[in-house]
Design a protein around this motif. Structure first.
Motif, mmCIF file in Angstrom:
data_model
loop_
_atom_site.group_PDB
_atom_site.id
_atom_site.type_symbol
_atom_site.label_atom_id
_atom_site.label_comp_id
_atom_site.label_asym_id
_atom_site.label_seq_id
_atom_site.Cartn_x
_atom_site.Cartn_y
_atom_site.Cartn_z
ATOM 1 N N ALA A 34 -7.478 -3.608 4.187
ATOM 2 C CA ALA A 34 -7.013 -3.317 3.007
ATOM 3 C C ALA A 34 -6.053 -4.042 2.201
ATOM 4 C CB ALA A 34 -6.152 -2.013 3.355
ATOM 5 N N GLN A 35 -5.439 -5.202 2.887
ATOM 6 C CA GLN A 35 -4.632 -6.068 2.067
ATOM 7 C C GLN A 35 -5.509 -7.018 1.541
ATOM 8 O OE1 GLN A 35 -2.175 -7.529 5.771
ATOM 9 N NE2 GLN A 35 -0.706 -7.128 4.185
ATOM 10 N N LYS A 36 -7.002 -7.278 1.771
ATOM 11 C CA LYS A 36 -7.925 -8.094 1.143
ATOM 12 C C LYS A 36 -8.522 -7.537 0.026
ATOM 13 C CE LYS A 36 -9.356 -10.341 5.536
ATOM 14 N NZ LYS A 36 -10.336 -10.766 6.338
ATOM 15 N N GLY A 37 -8.344 -6.063 -0.440
ATOM 16 C CA GLY A 37 -8.733 -5.686 -1.524
ATOM 17 C C GLY A 37 -8.272 -6.287 -2.853
ATOM 18 N N VAL A 38 -8.994 -6.161 -3.917
ATOM 19 C CA VAL A 38 -8.792 -7.038 -5.360
ATOM 20 C C VAL A 38 -7.651 -5.965 -6.109
ATOM 21 C CG1 VAL A 38 -10.965 -8.225 -5.131
ATOM 22 C CG2 VAL A 38 -10.665 -5.750 -6.306
ATOM 23 N N GLU A 39 -7.466 -4.716 -5.798
ATOM 24 C CA GLU A 39 -6.627 -4.189 -6.536
ATOM 25 C C GLU A 39 -5.238 -4.147 -6.277
ATOM 26 O OE1 GLU A 39 -7.680 -2.409 -9.227
ATOM 27 O OE2 GLU A 39 -9.736 -2.639 -8.908
ATOM 28 N N ARG A 40 -4.356 -4.058 -6.969
ATOM 29 C CA ARG A 40 -3.011 -4.342 -6.543
ATOM 30 C C ARG A 40 -2.307 -3.138 -5.697
ATOM 31 N NH1 ARG A 40 2.349 -4.217 -10.482
ATOM 32 N NH2 ARG A 40 3.988 -4.917 -8.815
ATOM 33 N N LYS A 41 -2.739 -2.180 -5.780
ATOM 34 C CA LYS A 41 -2.519 -0.855 -4.948
ATOM 35 C C LYS A 41 -3.458 -0.566 -3.743
ATOM 36 C CE LYS A 41 -0.668 2.828 -6.746
ATOM 37 N NZ LYS A 41 -1.070 4.338 -7.631
ATOM 38 N N LYS A 42 -3.006 -0.627 -2.644
ATOM 39 C CA LYS A 42 -3.544 -0.857 -1.430
ATOM 40 C C LYS A 42 -3.281 0.712 -0.366
ATOM 41 C CE LYS A 42 -4.569 -5.766 -1.674
ATOM 42 N NZ LYS A 42 -3.828 -5.781 -3.023
ATOM 43 N N ALA A 43 -4.265 1.464 -0.305
ATOM 44 C CA ALA A 43 -3.813 2.511 0.683
ATOM 45 C C ALA A 43 -4.884 2.544 1.635
ATOM 46 C CB ALA A 43 -3.884 3.652 -0.277
ATOM 47 N N LEU A 44 -4.511 3.198 2.851
ATOM 48 C CA LEU A 44 -5.215 3.593 4.234
ATOM 49 C C LEU A 44 -5.028 4.867 4.406
ATOM 50 C CD1 LEU A 44 -6.864 2.533 6.534
ATOM 51 C CD2 LEU A 44 -4.607 1.975 7.706
ATOM 52 N N VAL A 45 -6.111 5.981 4.683
ATOM 53 C CA VAL A 45 -5.807 7.052 4.918
ATOM 54 C C VAL A 45 -6.291 7.275 6.430
ATOM 55 C CG1 VAL A 45 -6.607 9.598 4.716
ATOM 56 C CG2 VAL A 45 -6.266 8.037 2.754
ATOM 57 N N ARG B 195 4.799 -2.396 8.428
ATOM 58 C CA ARG B 195 5.854 -2.809 7.733
ATOM 59 C C ARG B 195 5.887 -4.078 7.255
ATOM 60 N NH1 ARG B 195 11.062 -1.065 12.030
ATOM 61 N NH2 ARG B 195 11.320 1.181 11.317
ATOM 62 N N GLU B 196 5.268 -4.971 7.598
ATOM 63 C CA GLU B 196 4.914 -6.382 7.132
ATOM 64 C C GLU B 196 3.882 -6.444 5.929
ATOM 65 O OE1 GLU B 196 4.098 -8.502 10.747
ATOM 66 O OE2 GLU B 196 6.179 -8.663 11.401
ATOM 67 N N SER B 197 3.206 -5.345 5.646
ATOM 68 C CA SER B 197 2.280 -5.335 4.598
ATOM 69 C C SER B 197 2.917 -4.386 3.597
ATOM 70 C CB SER B 197 0.993 -4.717 5.244
ATOM 71 O OG SER B 197 1.127 -3.176 5.494
ATOM 72 N N GLU B 198 1.866 -4.450 2.349
ATOM 73 C CA GLU B 198 2.450 -3.651 1.300
ATOM 74 C C GLU B 198 1.303 -2.465 1.107
ATOM 75 O OE1 GLU B 198 2.606 -5.950 -2.145
ATOM 76 O OE2 GLU B 198 4.468 -7.058 -1.601
ATOM 77 N N VAL B 199 0.608 -2.094 2.198
ATOM 78 C CA VAL B 199 -0.237 -1.072 2.455
ATOM 79 C C VAL B 199 0.227 0.134 2.489
ATOM 80 C CG1 VAL B 199 -2.379 -0.229 3.472
ATOM 81 C CG2 VAL B 199 -2.176 -2.663 3.400
ATOM 82 N N LEU B 200 -0.033 1.317 1.598
ATOM 83 C CA LEU B 200 0.551 2.567 1.797
ATOM 84 C C LEU B 200 -0.454 3.435 2.815
ATOM 85 C CD1 LEU B 200 0.668 3.595 -2.006
ATOM 86 C CD2 LEU B 200 2.557 3.509 -0.285
ATOM 87 N N VAL B 201 0.009 3.806 3.805
ATOM 88 C CA VAL B 201 -0.613 4.418 4.981
ATOM 89 C C VAL B 201 -0.278 5.970 4.975
ATOM 90 C CG1 VAL B 201 -1.044 4.366 7.506
ATOM 91 C CG2 VAL B 201 -0.421 2.566 6.302
ATOM 92 N N TYR B 202 -1.478 6.847 4.785
ATOM 93 C CA TYR B 202 -1.367 8.206 4.701
ATOM 94 C C TYR B 202 -2.077 8.805 6.017
ATOM 95 C CZ TYR B 202 0.227 8.218 -0.134
ATOM 96 O OH TYR B 202 0.828 7.994 -1.395
ATOM 97 N N GLY B 203 -1.573 9.859 6.605
ATOM 98 C CA GLY B 203 -2.280 10.504 7.755
ATOM 99 C C GLY B 203 -2.523 11.967 7.524
#
Length: 221
Positions: free
Chosen positions: A34-45, A67-75
């Motif tokens: 997810a961190q490799k995505g080109v968009e600024r906002k990155k999310a994982l479901v 915690r070390e990433s900027e990925v938003l994680v949803y469950g």
């Protein structure tokens, strides 16, 4: 992108689940992707019951990676019992869905967030009631699994929602997609030393009718 979505849909349609669940290992592999995505906002479901049987990593290690990433994680935690459940959704306009009607066949939900629910599926209510936090008594699966998912999602600024079954997946993913489209980016430069430790933060608004959900902290390093 449409061709890629069609390929993913076909692959998911033929996939067969077997063996134990390696939830933490899957999250650990998905976050860097997810961190490799080109968009600024990155999310994982993550769609799961929250239970883990086969991971090499532990919960704390997966949590640290998030915690070390900027990925938003949803469950999205699926409760197989069909009993009443609550949601950890705490934003100002939380989505909600009506109870599923009995059916003779099991629908196949869309794997992509934001798709409209099937015609036979209940639609999200236009005005949601106040949020209710799920408790171990309301969750038909394992409360440990739900708590594990929330440990992975809440620090990132995401959330975990408990649903009853496949028919609730479309409203749940649509709610997440809508939330992602309404978020703001705020930033500041910390004066804390770069000690590599987790530092908690809190974001508040002056108007009391709004509840802010944001990252709970950052790694200084």
């Amino acid at each position: 992108r449409c061709a890629e979505r069609a390929a993913v849909s076909r692959a998911l349609g033929t996939a067969q689940a077997r063996g134990g669940t390696a939830l933490y290992d899957a999250v650990a592999e998905a976050v860097p992707l997810a961190q490799k995505g080109v968009e600024r906002k990155k999310a994982l479901v993550v769609i799961s019951d929250g239970e883990d049987q086969n991971s090499h990593l532990g919960l704390r290690e997966a949590q640290q990676l998030i915690r070390e990433s900027e990925v938003l994680v949803y469950g999205i935690a699926i409760d197989p019992s069909g009993r009443s459940y609550g949601s950890s959704y705490t934003s100002a306009n939380p989505p909600s869905s009506s109870p599923s009607k009995p059916t003779s066949s099991t629908p196949r939900p869309s794997p992509f967030p934001g798709r409209k629910p099937p015609a036979s599926a209940p639609s999200p209510a236009p005005v949601a009631p106040p949020p209710v936090i799920a408790s171990p008594r309301n969750y038909g699966g394992s409360s440990t699994g739900v708590n594990a998912l929330r440990s992975l999602t809440d620090d990132s600024g995401g959330r975990t929602e408990v649903i009853q079954g496949p028919r609730d997946l479309d409203p749940a993913t649509a709610g997440i997609a809508d939330e992602l489209s309404r978020q703001y980016f705020l930033g500041y430069i910390s004066t804390q030393p770069k000690d590599g430790k987790w530092h908690e933060i809190q974001v508040q608004v002056r108007k009391g009718q709004f509840h802010v959900r944001a990252r709970k902290g950052y790694i200084a390093g």
